[in-house]
Design a protein around this motif. Sequence first.
Motif, PDB file in Angstrom:
ATOM      1  N   TYR A   1      44.061  44.607  23.792  1.00 28.89           N
ATOM      2  CA  TYR A   1      44.731  44.210  25.038  1.00 28.89           C
ATOM      3  C   TYR A   1      44.728  45.365  26.043  1.00 28.89           C
TER       4      TYR A   1
ATOM      5  N   ALA B   1      44.250  33.292  25.829  1.00 33.75           N
ATOM      6  CA  ALA B   1      44.724  34.353  26.710  1.00 33.75           C
ATOM      7  C   ALA B   1      45.997  34.974  26.167  1.00 33.75           C
TER       8      ALA B   1
ATOM      9  N   THR C   1      49.210  37.218  28.053  1.00 31.95           N
ATOM     10  CA  THR C   1      49.771  37.765  29.286  1.00 31.95           C
ATOM     11  C   THR C   1      50.735  38.913  28.998  1.00 31.95           C
TER      12      THR C   1
ATOM     13  N   ASP D   1      47.972  34.070  20.791  1.00 38.04           N
ATOM     14  CA  ASP D   1      46.940  33.508  21.649  1.00 38.04           C
ATOM     15  C   ASP D   1      47.373  32.162  22.200  1.00 38.04           C
TER      16      ASP D   1
ATOM     17  N   CYS E   1      43.682  28.157  27.052  1.00 38.67           N
ATOM     18  CA  CYS E   1      43.735  28.019  28.502  1.00 38.67           C
ATOM     19  C   CYS E   1      42.374  27.585  29.036  1.00 38.67           C
TER      20      CYS E   1
ATOM     21  N   VAL F   1      39.842  28.371  32.283  1.00 44.74           N
ATOM     22  CA  VAL F   1      39.605  29.422  33.260  1.00 44.74           C
ATOM     23  C   VAL F   1      38.607  28.935  34.307  1.00 44.74           C
TER      24      VAL F   1
ATOM     25  N   VAL G   1      43.861  30.287  36.152  1.00 47.82           N
ATOM     26  CA  VAL G   1      43.997  30.022  34.725  1.00 47.82           C
ATOM     27  C   VAL G   1      45.128  29.031  34.514  1.00 47.82           C
TER      28      VAL G   1
ATOM     29  N   LEU H   1      46.495  39.982  32.376  1.00 52.07           N
ATOM     30  CA  LEU H   1      45.969  38.801  31.708  1.00 52.07           C
ATOM     31  C   LEU H   1      44.717  39.253  30.965  1.00 52.07           C
TER      32      LEU H   1
ATOM     33  N   LEU I   1      41.663  37.906  28.242  1.00 50.18           N
ATOM     34  CA  LEU I   1      41.030  36.709  27.699  1.00 50.18           C
ATOM     35  C   LEU I   1      40.277  37.024  26.412  1.00 50.18           C
TER      36      LEU I   1
ATOM     37  N   GLY J   1      39.759  41.396  31.303  1.00 51.58           N
ATOM     38  CA  GLY J   1      41.102  41.120  31.797  1.00 51.58           C
ATOM     39  C   GLY J   1      41.246  41.419  33.268  1.00 51.58           C
TER      40      GLY J   1
END
Length: 376
Positions: free
Chosen positions: A148, A303, A305, A311, A314, A316, A326, A341, A343, A352
Motif C-alpha cells: 500500500y 481497492a 482506501t 480488499d 470496485c 474503475v 471508482v 487509493l 488498486l 495508486g
Amino acid sequence: MVADVIVGVSGGVDSSVAALLLVQQGREVAGLFMQNWADDGSGECRAEDDRRDAVAVCGRLGIPFHFRDFSAEYWRGVFEHFLAEYAAGRTPNPDVLCNREVKFKHFLDAARELGAQRIATGHYAQVAQAGGRWRLLRGADRGKDQSYFLHQLGQEQLAATLFPIGHLEKSELRRIAREAALPTHAKKDSTGICFIGERDFRQFLGQYLPAREGEIHDPQGRAIARHPGVFYFTLGQREGLNIGGVRGRPAAPWYVVGKDVARNILYVDQGHDSPYLQSHWLRSEAMHWIAGAPPAAAFECTAQTRYRQPDEPCTVNVRDDGTLEVRFAHAQRAVTPGQSLVLYDGMECLGGAVIAATDAPLEQRTRQPVSPERQA
C-alpha cells in the motif's frame, strides 16, 4: 569491497533480517542509514538510537556501514506537502511520499554513487518480473503487507530493488533474528511518523499550523461544541472531540463526519457507521500505474482506501486527464480526501492515487476545489 546491494538499515528488526538474508545468499552487501528528520530539540525522534542499532547490526554481520543525511530532501519533498495538505483540511499520507521521494529516489541515487547495482529494504512486499515488466506484489504476511505504501514505485525502481523479507511471516522473521543473535531481534516495531514520535500530534502540528478555534456542528447544522482547529481531525475520528452531553441526543460516542475549512466548522455525528461517513464513489487525482499504463479504460479490480483495509471490489473508469472514477461494490466508511487509493489485481499492486473527492453526504456541501498543483 564494492557492495553489489546496499540495504537501507533503519535500526529495526525487519531491515536487519533483510541484510542478514542477503549476506547468507553470498551477496556483497553494505548497509546505509538514512537520517530523514533533523533534530528539532524535542528529543522525540529517536534517530540516534536507531543509528546506533544499525551500526551494531552491520558490525554483527561484518558489512560496511554508510550514513546519509536526507533531512533537507525530506523537508522539501515530504514535510512541506504534509503541512500544506493539513492546512487545506485534507489528511495526507507521508509514508507514501517518503518512499517515493527519499527511499526510492535519494537512497537509490546514493547507492549507485557507492557503486551498487541494487538497493534492498525491509518492506513486507515482493517483486516479480513477468511479460517483460516488473510487478509489485503483496507481502506474504497480509497483516504486515506494505505494498500500500509502495504504490508510487515504477519500473525503474522495481528493477533495482530487492525485498528480501517479503516472503516471510513476522513470527518467522523474529525467529531468524533471534537465532542469528541480531542486536535488534527483540526491538519493538516503530509506529507512526518519525518526526512526530511519541509526542501529542496536536501539539506537534500546532508548532507549524496556528490553531484557529471554531464550532462543532451536527449534520443538521446545529452548534454543539467547539474545536481547536479543523485540521487536527480526520474523518471517522473519535478521539479528542471532548463533546459532553448534548440535549436531545443519547450518550453515545461522536465521530468526525465532515470538515468545512472555509467556514472553520467541524461536523460530527453519533454512531461508528453513521450514514454521513459512507461513500459509494470517489474521484482520484492523477493515477500512478506501476506498469506505466492502465490495464484498460474501464475494468474491475479491488481497492484499499486505507492501510490494512480488507480488499473491496470496485469498478474503475480512467478519465482522459489521468484521474479515476471508482465505484465500490459496497459502501465504504470514512474515505478521506488526501489519503491514498491503491488498486490490486489479486496479489499484484496496480498503482495508486490521492483521493480527491467522494460522494459522502457532507462533502457535497463542503467540498473544496482541487488545485492544479494537486492534479499534477
